[in-house]
Scaffold this active site. Structure first.
Site, PDB file in Angstrom:
ATOM      1  N   GLY A 107       0.840  -1.199   0.000  1.00 26.58           N
ATOM      2  CA  GLY A 107       0.000   0.000   0.000  1.00 26.58           C
ATOM      3  C   GLY A 107       0.872   1.244   0.000  1.00 26.58           C
ATOM      4  N   ARG A 186      -3.421  -8.907  -8.104  1.00 25.50           N
ATOM      5  CA  ARG A 186      -2.756 -10.170  -7.731  1.00 25.50           C
ATOM      6  C   ARG A 186      -3.401 -10.799  -6.498  1.00 25.50           C
ATOM      7  NH1 ARG A 186       1.187  -6.014  -8.741  1.00 25.50           N
ATOM      8  NH2 ARG A 186       0.409  -5.268  -6.747  1.00 25.50           N
ATOM      9  N   ILE A 187      -3.740  -9.959  -5.522  1.00 29.98           N
ATOM     10  CA  ILE A 187      -4.270 -10.497  -4.262  1.00 29.98           C
ATOM     11  C   ILE A 187      -5.680 -11.070  -4.471  1.00 29.98           C
ATOM     12  CG2 ILE A 187      -5.001  -9.878  -1.916  1.00 29.98           C
ATOM     13  CD1 ILE A 187      -2.550  -7.984  -1.810  1.00 29.98           C
ATOM     14  N   ARG A 211     -10.219  -6.439 -16.355  1.00 30.39           N
ATOM     15  CA  ARG A 211      -8.869  -7.014 -16.246  1.00 30.39           C
ATOM     16  C   ARG A 211      -8.911  -8.440 -16.787  1.00 30.39           C
ATOM     17  NH1 ARG A 211      -6.461  -2.612 -14.286  1.00 30.39           N
ATOM     18  NH2 ARG A 211      -7.522  -1.604 -12.551  1.00 30.39           N
ATOM     19  N   ARG A 268      -7.535  -1.424   2.953  1.00 31.64           N
ATOM     20  CA  ARG A 268      -7.303  -0.277   3.824  1.00 31.64           C
ATOM     21  C   ARG A 268      -8.625   0.147   4.444  1.00 31.64           C
ATOM     22  NH1 ARG A 268      -2.752  -1.439   3.790  1.00 31.64           N
ATOM     23  NH2 ARG A 268      -0.927  -0.225   3.197  1.00 31.64           N
ATOM     24  N   HIS A 316      -4.715  -5.558  11.632  1.00 30.00           N
ATOM     25  CA  HIS A 316      -3.881  -5.368  10.427  1.00 30.00           C
ATOM     26  C   HIS A 316      -2.708  -6.370  10.384  1.00 30.00           C
ATOM     27  CE1 HIS A 316      -2.613  -2.122   7.294  1.00 30.00           C
ATOM     28  NE2 HIS A 316      -2.267  -3.332   6.905  1.00 30.00           N
ATOM     29  N   ILE A 317      -3.088  -7.659  10.259  1.00 26.97           N
ATOM     30  CA  ILE A 317      -2.048  -8.709  10.296  1.00 26.97           C
ATOM     31  C   ILE A 317      -1.966  -9.510   9.001  1.00 26.97           C
ATOM     32  CG2 ILE A 317      -2.036  -9.003  12.807  1.00 26.97           C
ATOM     33  CD1 ILE A 317      -3.849 -11.532  12.302  1.00 26.97           C
ATOM     34  N   SER A 319      -0.284  -9.448   6.304  1.00 25.71           N
ATOM     35  CA  SER A 319       1.035  -9.853   5.784  1.00 25.71           C
ATOM     36  C   SER A 319       1.954 -10.356   6.896  1.00 25.71           C
ATOM     37  CB  SER A 319       1.696  -8.680   5.057  1.00 25.71           C
ATOM     38  OG  SER A 319       2.038  -7.653   5.985  1.00 25.71           O
TER      39      SER A 319
HETATM   40  O1  LIG Z   1       0.377  -2.396   2.485  1.00 25.50           O
HETATM   41  C1  LIG Z   1       0.813  -3.407   3.018  1.00 25.50           C
HETATM   42  O2  LIG Z   1       1.916  -3.890   2.732  1.00 25.50           O
HETATM   43  C2  LIG Z   1      -0.014  -4.118   4.046  1.00 25.50           C
HETATM   44  O3  LIG Z   1      -1.156  -3.460   4.378  1.00 25.50           O
HETATM   45  C3  LIG Z   1       0.807  -4.374   5.272  1.00 25.50           C
HETATM   46  O4  LIG Z   1       1.373  -5.536   5.067  1.00 25.50           O
END
Ligand SMILES: O=C(O)[C@H](O)CO
Length: 351
Positions: A107, A186-187, A211, A268, A316-317, A319
């Protein structure tokens, strides 16, 4: 434990919360400020490169703004995380030497892209290396929310578990469902790939444009924003936070969703109007929400969303695996070094 060949102990501590690279004495090297204690792989890369002198805010807590503004003065590069606002004030404080900002995040809503572009500062970020980890957490959160796992463990622990009951803690299943993806990248693809074995009937997505390449990978159909709202049994928000997506998940969206719909956000917090979400959840307009991101972060413990049984909130975990956070720090370091050498970065944000 971090997987590392080099511990922080091998770096010289010169003051509380400050760590410097070995090369600091060689003052002709580009000067870099690292705004947070980053995982060791990235630090190893910086230190072993011999290409920079760096100083790091050696703490898990954010560097105070006043300190940050002081520390970036005269820097050639900054390696930051998502809690640092890299805006006009900071760029002004850094001064004309600053050439590269490398963020350890995919982000980039904490970066003022216009100001960076105006000053010709190059920006690195960390896409791809976190895709699997974020997708995995998104699926976990979706299942935890739809099958009411957090509520269920609470009941089991606190005496709510009586006899087996026919509709107690019933949730919603993925089999035969329609999953909507808001912002297909991608996600989003990685989430759909993981959900497919759960016998999802149909994937749909909406975005600013179609896409086809990504959509073909998961046989997803492009639909309008409204149709996505109306058709989705599960809606996963995967878009970046931009001025266009700010607050896009609001009453207009929730009021069109199905009563059984589950809303999941791992992108976000700013894409969601939280008052509208609270209203939608508390009045039964939608069935549940799973949020890994909120506004603000941390979300105050007295926030109304915490009072709702049908809202699962994580801090916010997405990653947060050792492997991924190390890969993010390594990529951020490599982006920074390449940028300072004037070479293409492994992952550069086009401004
Ligand atoms: O933007 C990012 O990388 C995630 O929100 C935090 O891993």
């Amino acid at each position: 434990m971090w997987c590392s060949r080099t511990a922080l102990g091998r770096l010289r501590r010169i003051a509380p919360c400050t760590v410097t690279g070995f090369h600091r004495a060689m003052s002709t090297l580009p000067k870099v400020y690292v705004t947070r204690k980053v995982p060791p792989d990235g630090l190893d890369i910086l230190r072993e490169s011999g290409q920079v002198q760096f100083e790091m805010w050696d703490s898990d807590e954010p560097v105070p703004r006043v300190e940050l503004l002081k520390k970036v003065k005269g820097c050639d590069g900054i390696l930051c995380v998502l809690t640092e606002k890299i805006d006009a004030q900071l760029l002004e404080a850094a001064g004309p030497n600053l050439k590269v900002v490398s963020t350890m995040s995919v982000g980039f809503d904490h970066l003022s892209l216009d100001d960076l572009k105006k000053r010709g500062i190059r920006v690195g970020y960390t896409p791809d290396v976190l895709t699997d980890c974020v997708a995995e957490l998104t699926v976990a959160l979706l299942l935890a929310t739809s099958r009411r796992l957090i509520e269920a463990t609470h009941e089991a622990k606190t005496g709510g578990w009586g006899t087996w009951r026919t509709s107690w803690l019933c949730g919603h299943e993925l089999a035969n469902s329609t999953v909507g993806i808001l912002g297909l990248g991608r996600i989003g693809v990685a989430i759909a790939e993981r959900l497919k074995p759960f016998k999802v009937k149909k994937f749909i997505y909406t975005d600013v444009e179609q896409r086809p390449e990504l959509a073909n990978m998961i046989e997803a159909e492009y639909v309008s924003f409204d149709d996505m709202a109306k058709q989705s049994d599960f809606l996963a928000v995967c878009c970046a936070l931009t001025p266009e997506t700010h607050g896009i998940c609001n009453w207009n969206l929730f009021s069109k969703m199905k009563k059984n719909a589950i809303f999941i956000n791992t992108s976000r917090g700013g894409v969601v109007n939280q008052e509208d979400l609270y209203e939608a959840l508390s009045t039964g307009l939608i069935a549940g929400a799973g949020l890994d991101v909120t506004t603000p972060e941390p979300l105050p413990t007295h926030h109304p969303l915490f009072t709702l049984k049908n809202c699962a909130i994580l801090p916010h975990i997405a990653s947060a695996s050792y492997t991924t956070r190390n890969a993010m720090s390594a990529l951020a370091a490599n982006n920074l070094l390449a940028g300072l050498r004037g070479e293409p970065m492994p992952k550069e944000l086009k401004l």
